[in-house]
Enzyme design. Structure first.
Site, PDB file in Angstrom:
ATOM      1  N   TRP A   1     -39.746  16.778  15.863  1.00 20.24           N
ATOM      2  CA  TRP A   1     -39.389  16.463  14.463  1.00 20.24           C
ATOM      3  C   TRP A   1     -39.736  17.675  13.608  1.00 20.24           C
ATOM      4  O   TRP A   1     -40.756  18.335  13.830  1.00 20.24           O
ATOM      5  CB  TRP A   1     -40.177  15.241  13.988  1.00 20.24           C
ATOM      6  CG  TRP A   1     -39.891  14.022  14.811  1.00 20.24           C
ATOM      7  CD1 TRP A   1     -40.672  13.487  15.789  1.00 20.24           C
ATOM      8  CD2 TRP A   1     -38.722  13.194  14.753  1.00 20.24           C
ATOM      9  NE1 TRP A   1     -40.062  12.386  16.335  1.00 20.24           N
ATOM     10  CE2 TRP A   1     -38.866  12.179  15.717  1.00 20.24           C
ATOM     11  CE3 TRP A   1     -37.556  13.219  13.972  1.00 20.24           C
ATOM     12  CZ2 TRP A   1     -37.903  11.190  15.925  1.00 20.24           C
ATOM     13  CZ3 TRP A   1     -36.605  12.240  14.177  1.00 20.24           C
ATOM     14  CH2 TRP A   1     -36.773  11.239  15.136  1.00 20.24           C
TER      15      TRP A   1
ATOM     16  N   TRP B   1     -41.425   4.716  21.142  1.00 19.32           N
ATOM     17  CA  TRP B   1     -42.119   5.828  20.474  1.00 19.32           C
ATOM     18  C   TRP B   1     -43.442   5.411  19.866  1.00 19.32           C
ATOM     19  O   TRP B   1     -44.357   6.206  19.758  1.00 19.32           O
ATOM     20  CB  TRP B   1     -41.212   6.481  19.424  1.00 19.32           C
ATOM     21  CG  TRP B   1     -40.997   5.694  18.163  1.00 19.32           C
ATOM     22  CD1 TRP B   1     -40.136   4.649  17.982  1.00 19.32           C
ATOM     23  CD2 TRP B   1     -41.641   5.893  16.898  1.00 19.32           C
ATOM     24  NE1 TRP B   1     -40.206   4.184  16.690  1.00 19.32           N
ATOM     25  CE2 TRP B   1     -41.119   4.932  15.993  1.00 19.32           C
ATOM     26  CE3 TRP B   1     -42.598   6.799  16.430  1.00 19.32           C
ATOM     27  CZ2 TRP B   1     -41.532   4.844  14.667  1.00 19.32           C
ATOM     28  CZ3 TRP B   1     -43.015   6.712  15.104  1.00 19.32           C
ATOM     29  CH2 TRP B   1     -42.475   5.741  14.238  1.00 19.32           C
TER      30      TRP B   1
ATOM     31  N   GLU C   1     -38.070   2.467  11.423  1.00 19.31           N
ATOM     32  CA  GLU C   1     -38.639   2.617  10.083  1.00 19.31           C
ATOM     33  C   GLU C   1     -37.657   2.252   8.976  1.00 19.31           C
ATOM     34  O   GLU C   1     -37.435   3.036   8.058  1.00 19.31           O
ATOM     35  CB  GLU C   1     -39.107   4.066   9.888  1.00 19.31           C
ATOM     36  CG  GLU C   1     -40.195   4.475  10.863  1.00 19.31           C
ATOM     37  CD  GLU C   1     -40.632   5.926  10.677  1.00 19.31           C
ATOM     38  OE1 GLU C   1     -41.839   6.157  10.658  1.00 19.31           O
ATOM     39  OE2 GLU C   1     -39.764   6.823  10.563  1.00 19.31           O
TER      40      GLU C   1
ATOM     41  N   ASP D   1     -30.387  12.076   8.657  1.00 16.33           N
ATOM     42  CA  ASP D   1     -31.627  11.452   8.179  1.00 16.33           C
ATOM     43  C   ASP D   1     -31.600  11.452   6.664  1.00 16.33           C
ATOM     44  O   ASP D   1     -30.623  11.891   6.048  1.00 16.33           O
ATOM     45  CB  ASP D   1     -32.865  12.186   8.735  1.00 16.33           C
ATOM     46  CG  ASP D   1     -33.995  11.203   9.023  1.00 16.33           C
ATOM     47  OD1 ASP D   1     -34.435  10.521   8.078  1.00 16.33           O
ATOM     48  OD2 ASP D   1     -34.425  11.110  10.182  1.00 16.33           O
TER      49      ASP D   1
ATOM     50  N   GLU E   1     -40.048  18.206   9.993  1.00 16.28           N
ATOM     51  CA  GLU E   1     -40.469  18.259   8.579  1.00 16.28           C
ATOM     52  C   GLU E   1     -41.221  19.562   8.302  1.00 16.28           C
ATOM     53  O   GLU E   1     -41.000  20.215   7.282  1.00 16.28           O
ATOM     54  CB  GLU E   1     -41.397  17.085   8.240  1.00 16.28           C
ATOM     55  CG  GLU E   1     -40.726  15.738   8.148  1.00 16.28           C
ATOM     56  CD  GLU E   1     -40.762  14.984   9.468  1.00 16.28           C
ATOM     57  OE1 GLU E   1     -40.828  15.635  10.539  1.00 16.28           O
ATOM     58  OE2 GLU E   1     -40.702  13.731   9.438  1.00 16.28           O
TER      59      GLU E   1
ATOM     60  N   TYR F   1     -44.788  13.621  21.362  1.00 14.60           N
ATOM     61  CA  TYR F   1     -44.346  14.204  20.095  1.00 14.60           C
ATOM     62  C   TYR F   1     -44.854  15.647  20.006  1.00 14.60           C
ATOM     63  O   TYR F   1     -46.047  15.884  19.836  1.00 14.60           O
ATOM     64  CB  TYR F   1     -44.839  13.345  18.916  1.00 14.60           C
ATOM     65  CG  TYR F   1     -43.858  12.239  18.551  1.00 14.60           C
ATOM     66  CD1 TYR F   1     -43.166  11.558  19.551  1.00 14.60           C
ATOM     67  CD2 TYR F   1     -43.599  11.899  17.227  1.00 14.60           C
ATOM     68  CE1 TYR F   1     -42.247  10.557  19.231  1.00 14.60           C
ATOM     69  CE2 TYR F   1     -42.690  10.899  16.903  1.00 14.60           C
ATOM     70  CZ  TYR F   1     -42.019  10.237  17.910  1.00 14.60           C
ATOM     71  OH  TYR F   1     -41.109   9.259  17.594  1.00 14.60           O
ATOM     72  N   PHE F   2     -43.916  16.570  20.113  1.00 19.55           N
ATOM     73  CA  PHE F   2     -44.310  17.978  20.146  1.00 19.55           C
ATOM     74  C   PHE F   2     -44.380  18.582  18.737  1.00 19.55           C
ATOM     75  O   PHE F   2     -44.571  19.789  18.586  1.00 19.55           O
ATOM     76  CB  PHE F   2     -43.366  18.791  21.046  1.00 19.55           C
ATOM     77  CG  PHE F   2     -43.378  18.355  22.493  1.00 19.55           C
ATOM     78  CD1 PHE F   2     -44.367  17.506  22.976  1.00 19.55           C
ATOM     79  CD2 PHE F   2     -42.399  18.802  23.382  1.00 19.55           C
ATOM     80  CE1 PHE F   2     -44.385  17.098  24.314  1.00 19.55           C
ATOM     81  CE2 PHE F   2     -42.408  18.409  24.707  1.00 19.55           C
ATOM     82  CZ  PHE F   2     -43.391  17.550  25.172  1.00 19.55           C
ATOM     83  N   ASP F   3     -44.224  17.711  17.704  1.00 17.65           N
ATOM     84  CA  ASP F   3     -44.521  18.170  16.340  1.00 17.65           C
ATOM     85  C   ASP F   3     -45.999  17.961  16.033  1.00 17.65           C
ATOM     86  O   ASP F   3     -46.459  18.326  14.952  1.00 17.65           O
ATOM     87  CB  ASP F   3     -43.641  17.450  15.301  1.00 17.65           C
ATOM     88  CG  ASP F   3     -43.750  15.932  15.346  1.00 17.65           C
ATOM     89  OD1 ASP F   3     -44.124  15.377  16.411  1.00 17.65           O
ATOM     90  OD2 ASP F   3     -43.462  15.287  14.320  1.00 17.65           O
TER      91      ASP F   3
ATOM     92  N   HIS G   1     -33.266   5.524   7.130  1.00 14.44           N
ATOM     93  CA  HIS G   1     -33.123   6.980   7.260  1.00 14.44           C
ATOM     94  C   HIS G   1     -31.693   7.410   6.922  1.00 14.44           C
ATOM     95  O   HIS G   1     -31.136   8.294   7.572  1.00 14.44           O
ATOM     96  CB  HIS G   1     -33.478   7.435   8.686  1.00 14.44           C
ATOM     97  CG  HIS G   1     -34.947   7.356   9.006  1.00 14.44           C
ATOM     98  ND1 HIS G   1     -35.816   8.391   8.774  1.00 14.44           N
ATOM     99  CD2 HIS G   1     -35.689   6.367   9.547  1.00 14.44           C
ATOM    100  CE1 HIS G   1     -37.038   8.031   9.171  1.00 14.44           C
ATOM    101  NE2 HIS G   1     -36.991   6.807   9.639  1.00 14.44           N
TER     102      HIS G   1
HETATM  103  C1  ACM Z   1     -39.713   8.059  14.746  1.00 13.69           C
HETATM  104  O1  ACM Z   1     -40.563   8.922  14.999  1.00 13.69           O
HETATM  105  N1  ACM Z   1     -39.584   7.579  13.512  1.00 13.69           N
HETATM  106  C2  ACM Z   1     -38.818   7.561  15.771  1.00 13.69           C
END
Ligand code: ACM
Ligand code: ZN
Length: 535
Positions: free
Chosen positions: A472, A396, A330, A194, A474, A421-423, A266
């Site tokens: 994810w 997504w 993105e 990424d 971050e 999304y588990f974040d 990315h």
């Molecule tokens: C994504 O969450 N950008 C796939």
């Protein structure tokens, strides 16, 4: 297929009584379970009857040693009349994947028999048996007598982990795989590249890891007007030997790894090492903030494609599975709009806008991937500008991308932000939760998700391969927070992708989870404990 269907029918006919009130702590809930009364005592004198080099037999033996100090033996001879765990693997040609993953588990007072077509089914039978064992150490582990006949609902039962934004060690990745195995997931989507870090060694391009695998510092908290950085260099990557070890570990546990190599967006970490494949030529630094870089691969430069193809060639040598995830999400188009090479490419190929240029990019890479016998998966932006002919779509941004792809006869993996999304936060009491990216995906919303949209026809529904939970990182700075965000939501998702909807029940799931969490305690898992307050 036919023989397996017959075996299943016999089971269903014999044991069609619906699941009763007694709670058996197996997650995901088996599709048919019938208690038969009494118990079997597993002890040091129990024999696992199986081929001595069966991984499944060895796995069960070492599990009993590690967790209970029980030392059972493995013997390939016909079972003694009592005190056995018999693993029967009836190889059948032409069995489908779902057949291979099905199993029957029979516990009688005399012994345990696990029957399956494939070794994956045996493995899942063992995972169910393991969850039935009392957690407390004892020289006699009493297991309730029962019969289970079980098979998964979907072929893609996935969990994802972002190892780019934050890096997790080889042993941590293996521990994550252990959780996946326990809950009968069969796909690990490994996000390896990424803007913020390139994490896989590519021998032909060492700067990918020596430059792209490092960043000078990291943003503290969320981007704001007063961004603050920690001033600490951050880095890490997996050598090809590490990758081989992790792939072997996953493969033994019947988990296929889908590596994700992001393109065309990315990709700033790659461009930090190799700026010649961007539109402007750089220079660039690996991103130190969150969000998406405007600098992406140049779609007009033929050498960009060669660079990516050389990378993918090394990736294919490491990952035996048929899929590679090429990202596709993105991708800002600012640089492409200004770049002479990108503009020339659009003119030469009669592409009407930058979305079509992205489609050209993905389709060109797909052609290469297919020529190597592999298939691409991409995030749902790969629909924009036209889908590459054989692409599988990961939906997504909601489910509409997946629905559109299925209507075009493309395979789909459902992973909508809500609830996959588990974040995202799992509780409304945000001040008592660790920092998350946002959103709200509580355990019951994950549990109640149905990946197959009702708006699709029965034929179109066949294109839904399954679903996946995404983690994810971050704001997930260490592995104990990975555990906190993914457990127990992963447990709820396992039931979404394994158990037939009519066999699911949330309060029964919570009861089983309370029992199952003792195994998580023994694994020192830092799971979120909100469910312990639920009835
Ligand atoms: C994504 O969450 N950008 C796939
Ligand atoms: Zn360009």
């Amino acid at each position: 297929m036919k023989k397996t269907a017959f075996i299943l029918l016999v089971f269903i006919a014999q044991f069609s009584v619906a699941q009763e009130n007694v709670v058996y702590p197996i997650i995901p809930q088996p599709n048919y379970l019938q208690a038969t009364g009494g118990t079997f005592a597993l002890s040091d004198t129990t024999t696992i009857v199986a081929n001595e080099n069966s991984f499944e037999a060895q796995y069960l033996k070492s599990y009993l040693e590690k967790n209970y100090d029980l030392h059972v033996k493995i013997d390939s001879h016909y079972p003694p009349f009592k005190n056995f765990i018999l693993l029967l693997n009836a190889i059948e040609n032409n069995a489908t994947q779902l057949d291979q993953e099905s199993y029957q588990l029979k516990v009688t007072k005399k012994g345990v028999t696990i029957t399956a077509v494939g070794s994956a089914g045996l493995f899942y039978g063992i995972e169910s048996l393991i969850q039935l064992l009392p957690v407390e150490k004892s020289k006699n582990l009493n297991v309730a007598c029962l019969q289970i006949s079980d098979w998964p609902r979907y072929t893609w039962r996935g969990m994802h982990l972002d190892c780019s934004r934050h890096f997790f060690t080889k042993d941590e990745v293996k521990k994550y795989i252990d959780y996946l195995a326990m809950y009968k997931f069969n796909t690990f989507h490994w996000h390896l590249t990424d803007d913020q870090g390139w994490r896989i060694e590519i021998k032909q391009y060492p700067l990918l890891t020596s430059v792209g695998g490092q960043r000078n510092q990291t943003l503290i908290g969320k981007p704001s007007k007063n961004d603050k950085y920690d001033g600490k260099a951050y880095g890490g990557f997996y050598t090809q030997e590490d990758v081989k070890e992790i792939v072997a570990y996953a493969t033994e546990r019947h988990i296929t790894i889908v590596p994700e190599i992001e393109m065309p967006g990315h990709s700033l970490a790659a461009l930090a090492g190799y700026p010649q494949y961007s539109c402007t030529g750089g220079p660039f630094k690996t991103y130190t903030t969150w969000g998406v870089s405007d600098d992406v691969y140049c779609a007009g430069n033929d050498s960009t494609y060669t660079f990516i193809e050389n990378i993918l060639t090394e990736v294919f040598d490491l990952f035996p599975g048929k899929y590679v995830h090429i990202g596709g999400d993105e991708c800002p188009k600012e640089r492409w709009k200004e770049c002479p090479k990108c503009k020339k490419r659009m003119a030469d190929e009669h592409l009407k806008d930058e979305n079509e240029l992205q489609s050209y990019f993905v389709t060109r890479i797909e052609k290469f991937v297919n020529s190597k016998g592999k298939q691409i998966v991409g995030w749902d932006e790969i629909l924009d500008g036209g889908l590459a002919p054989n692409a599988t779509v990961m939906s997504w941004r909601g489910t509409q991308g997946g629905i559109a792809a299925a209507k075009q006869n493309h395979y789909v993996v459902m992973t909508p932000g809500k609830p996959c999304y588990f974040d995202h936060y799992q509780s409304k009491a945000k001040d008592r939760e660790p920092l998350a990216i946002g959103g709200f995906n509580p355990l019951d919303s994950v549990y109640n998700y149905d990946p197959t949209p009702k708006s699709l026809s029965v034929t179109e529904q066949q294109y839904i391969l399954g679903a996946q939970g995404n983690v994810w990182t971050e704001y997930i700075t260490d592995f104990s927070k990975v555990e906190y965000m993914s457990l127990p939501r992963m447990c709820a998702l396992s039931e979404v992708v394994w158990t037939k909807p009519e066999n699911k029940n949330y309060s029964n799931f919570i009861a089983r989870l309370k029992m199952n969490s003792k195994i998580l305690d023994r694994m020192n898992a830092n799971y979120a404990k909100l469910f312990t307050l639920q009835k």
